[in-house]
Write an enzyme that holds these catalytic residues in place. Sequence first.
Site, PDB file in Angstrom:
ATOM      1  N   CYS A 165       0.847  -1.196   0.000  1.00 51.41           N
ATOM      2  CA  CYS A 165       0.000   0.000   0.000  1.00 51.41           C
ATOM      3  C   CYS A 165       0.884   1.248   0.000  1.00 51.41           C
ATOM      4  CB  CYS A 165      -0.963  -0.051   1.195  1.00 51.41           C
ATOM      5  SG  CYS A 165      -2.162   1.302   1.254  1.00 51.41           S
ATOM      6  N   ASP A 222      -9.476  -3.307  -6.935  1.00 47.62           N
ATOM      7  CA  ASP A 222      -8.985  -2.317  -5.978  1.00 47.62           C
ATOM      8  C   ASP A 222      -9.674  -0.978  -6.245  1.00 47.62           C
ATOM      9  OD1 ASP A 222      -7.497  -0.454  -4.478  1.00 47.62           O
ATOM     10  OD2 ASP A 222      -5.653  -1.623  -4.709  1.00 47.62           O
ATOM     11  N   HIS A 254      -8.048  -4.283  -2.699  1.00 44.75           N
ATOM     12  CA  HIS A 254      -6.833  -3.713  -2.125  1.00 44.75           C
ATOM     13  C   HIS A 254      -6.449  -4.514  -0.882  1.00 44.75           C
ATOM     14  CE1 HIS A 254      -3.968  -0.430  -1.642  1.00 44.75           C
ATOM     15  NE2 HIS A 254      -4.257  -0.403  -0.346  1.00 44.75           N
TER      16      HIS A 254
END
Length: 285
Positions: A165, A222, A254
């Site tokens: 991330c 995502d 995600h």
Amino acid sequence: MNADLLSLMPKVDFSRRGFMATSLITGFTVAAGPVMGQTAIKTDATGLTAGEVDIPVPGGTMKAYRAQPAGAGPFPTILVVQEIFGVHEYIKDTCRRFAKQGFQAIAGDLYARQGDMSKVTDMQGAVAVAGKVPDAQVMADLDATAAWAAKNGGNASKLGITGFCWGGRITWLYSAHNPKVKAGVAWYGRLVGAASELTPKHPVDIAKDLKAPVLGLYGGADQGIPNDTVDRMRAALDANKKFNVFYVYPDTPHAFHADYRPSYRKEQAEDGFAKAVAFFKMHMA
């Protein structure tokens, strides 16, 4: 990039001379929400040297978690870059997983000057802390971590980086910043964005400057990183004739590797980790 990434950034004072290093987070970060205890992976430290270490960085000392095979080494080194929630048990466990594969894995507390993530209780607070962290600071702290690793059981000629991330974006940037990096693996890191004083460049802007091959692992569902931004990054890499490997997992959200969260997808996470290990071993041999 030919010019060092730091030289392209505004002169931001991130040194905070004498900033105090604190202990890393025990357990999981509250800000990430309830822990999915039935899925959280627990990797033991049998056969490893693992635990907190202190790394000298500009302005002070940064806490980090280091895991590596027991013994003198030197071992190929992987810098593990935290997701937005800091260095908590999931990141520490990921370091141990890489160590079990023969690597020295180190995750530094890259928010140490800006906030204590153990005291942050929601996503908004996590975003606020992360939003204060200059890219220039992160590049310098990762440089310091790589230097420490080379003196403490790591192999300076076999350096890799991976991140999740927030750390996925950093993986791309650092792979353009440090010519010693041999390979990077970016897990669902943001690829595009508006320039700011603290984040003047994004991965799509530095595609031409990558010093090492980067494997991108992304989710097709995502919501925060649209597929078209992955396409833009692919095009930028292709245009500059850069090594380009992306795996976009269909119908995958995600944070699919974050085994303590509802977003976890076991099949994709295990496949991605296997690909990451193979990628590092291929390019850091």
